[in-house]
Design a protein around this motif. Structure first.
Motif, PDB file in Angstrom:
ATOM      1  N   THR A  25       0.831  -1.201   0.000  1.00 43.58           N
ATOM      2  CA  THR A  25       0.000   0.000   0.000  1.00 43.58           C
ATOM      3  C   THR A  25       0.868   1.255   0.000  1.00 43.58           C
ATOM      4  O   THR A  25       2.000   1.221   0.477  1.00 43.58           O
ATOM      5  CB  THR A  25      -0.928   0.023   1.227  1.00 43.58           C
ATOM      6  N   GLY A  26       0.298   2.329  -0.507  1.00 45.31           N
ATOM      7  CA  GLY A  26       0.954   3.635  -0.451  1.00 45.31           C
ATOM      8  C   GLY A  26       0.593   4.375   0.823  1.00 45.31           C
ATOM      9  O   GLY A  26       1.056   5.474   1.064  1.00 45.31           O
ATOM     10  N   VAL A  67       4.312   7.879   8.470  1.00 45.78           N
ATOM     11  CA  VAL A  67       4.906   6.585   8.799  1.00 45.78           C
ATOM     12  C   VAL A  67       5.910   6.241   7.700  1.00 45.78           C
ATOM     13  O   VAL A  67       5.621   6.404   6.521  1.00 45.78           O
ATOM     14  CB  VAL A  67       3.808   5.491   8.896  1.00 45.78           C
ATOM     15  N   GLU A  68       7.083   5.787   8.107  1.00 42.07           N
ATOM     16  CA  GLU A  68       8.129   5.413   7.153  1.00 42.07           C
ATOM     17  C   GLU A  68       7.708   4.192   6.340  1.00 42.07           C
ATOM     18  O   GLU A  68       6.959   3.344   6.827  1.00 42.07           O
ATOM     19  CB  GLU A  68       9.423   5.083   7.903  1.00 42.07           C
ATOM     20  N   ALA A  69       8.246   4.067   5.137  1.00 37.01           N
ATOM     21  CA  ALA A  69       8.028   2.872   4.323  1.00 37.01           C
ATOM     22  C   ALA A  69       8.619   1.669   5.052  1.00 37.01           C
ATOM     23  O   ALA A  69       9.602   1.795   5.782  1.00 37.01           O
ATOM     24  CB  ALA A  69       8.682   3.038   2.955  1.00 37.01           C
ATOM     25  N   GLY A  70       8.001   0.509   4.886  1.00 37.22           N
ATOM     26  CA  GLY A  70       8.519  -0.699   5.509  1.00 37.22           C
ATOM     27  C   GLY A  70       7.428  -1.716   5.757  1.00 37.22           C
ATOM     28  O   GLY A  70       6.299  -1.584   5.292  1.00 37.22           O
ATOM     29  N   VAL A  71       7.773  -2.746   6.515  1.00 35.85           N
ATOM     30  CA  VAL A  71       6.843  -3.821   6.859  1.00 35.85           C
ATOM     31  C   VAL A  71       6.176  -3.478   8.184  1.00 35.85           C
ATOM     32  O   VAL A  71       6.848  -3.065   9.141  1.00 35.85           O
ATOM     33  CB  VAL A  71       7.582  -5.175   6.977  1.00 35.85           C
ATOM     34  N   LEU A  90       2.914  -4.210   3.630  1.00 32.09           N
ATOM     35  CA  LEU A  90       4.107  -3.521   3.174  1.00 32.09           C
ATOM     36  C   LEU A  90       3.702  -2.119   2.762  1.00 32.09           C
ATOM     37  O   LEU A  90       2.861  -1.949   1.873  1.00 32.09           O
ATOM     38  CB  LEU A  90       4.740  -4.266   1.994  1.00 32.09           C
ATOM     39  N   LEU A  91       4.307  -1.118   3.412  1.00 37.20           N
ATOM     40  CA  LEU A  91       4.042   0.283   3.092  1.00 37.20           C
ATOM     41  C   LEU A  91       5.156   0.784   2.190  1.00 37.20           C
ATOM     42  O   LEU A  91       6.335   0.685   2.531  1.00 37.20           O
ATOM     43  CB  LEU A  91       3.990   1.108   4.388  1.00 37.20           C
ATOM     44  N   VAL A  92       4.768   1.264   1.017  1.00 37.80           N
ATOM     45  CA  VAL A  92       5.742   1.804   0.059  1.00 37.80           C
ATOM     46  C   VAL A  92       5.421   3.280  -0.163  1.00 37.80           C
ATOM     47  O   VAL A  92       4.257   3.666  -0.151  1.00 37.80           O
ATOM     48  CB  VAL A  92       5.722   1.030  -1.277  1.00 37.80           C
ATOM     49  N   LYS A  93       6.448   4.089  -0.331  1.00 33.26           N
ATOM     50  CA  LYS A  93       6.237   5.530  -0.543  1.00 33.26           C
ATOM     51  C   LYS A  93       6.936   5.980  -1.800  1.00 33.26           C
ATOM     52  O   LYS A  93       7.883   5.417  -2.224  1.00 33.26           O
ATOM     53  CB  LYS A  93       6.753   6.332   0.652  1.00 33.26           C
TER      54      LYS A  93
END
Length: 93
Positions: A25-26, A67-71, A90-93
């Motif tokens: 997700t973004g 929130v920083e990108a990451g798991v 998983l957060l992706v930016k």
């Protein structure tokens, strides 16, 4: 629950069948429950190191801001029974 590559999960007995999407997700997450009520649950978001990032009453969606990108691990707490269910995103930016 065991996550598969397409984001679906195998549920355990008592699991309400919480679906989290999109993943990755973004920042905007959507939730679907197969059974139960949103009002029964609280969602807690933990970093990969176990730090609590945020928490909220469960609704149909949540936005992870600042929130920083990451798991991240989403812990869904049934406030009536105390049962907890985990989903990984998983957060992706």
């Amino acid at each position: 629950p065991v996550s598969t590559s397409n984001g679906s999960t195998e549920t355990q007995p008592g699991d309400p069948g919480i679906r989290v999407f999109p993943n990755p997700t973004g920042g905007e997450l959507h939730f679907e429950l197969e059974k139960g009520n949103y009002t029964d649950y609280k969602v807690l978001v933990f970093s990969a190191t176990g730090q609590l990032v945020t928490q909220a009453e469960l609704a149909g969606e949540m936005v992870l801001e600042n929130v920083e990108a990451g798991v991240y691990f989403l812990q869904f707490l049934n406030q009536k029974t105390g049962e907890r269910f985990i989903r990984k995103v998983l957060l992706v930016k």
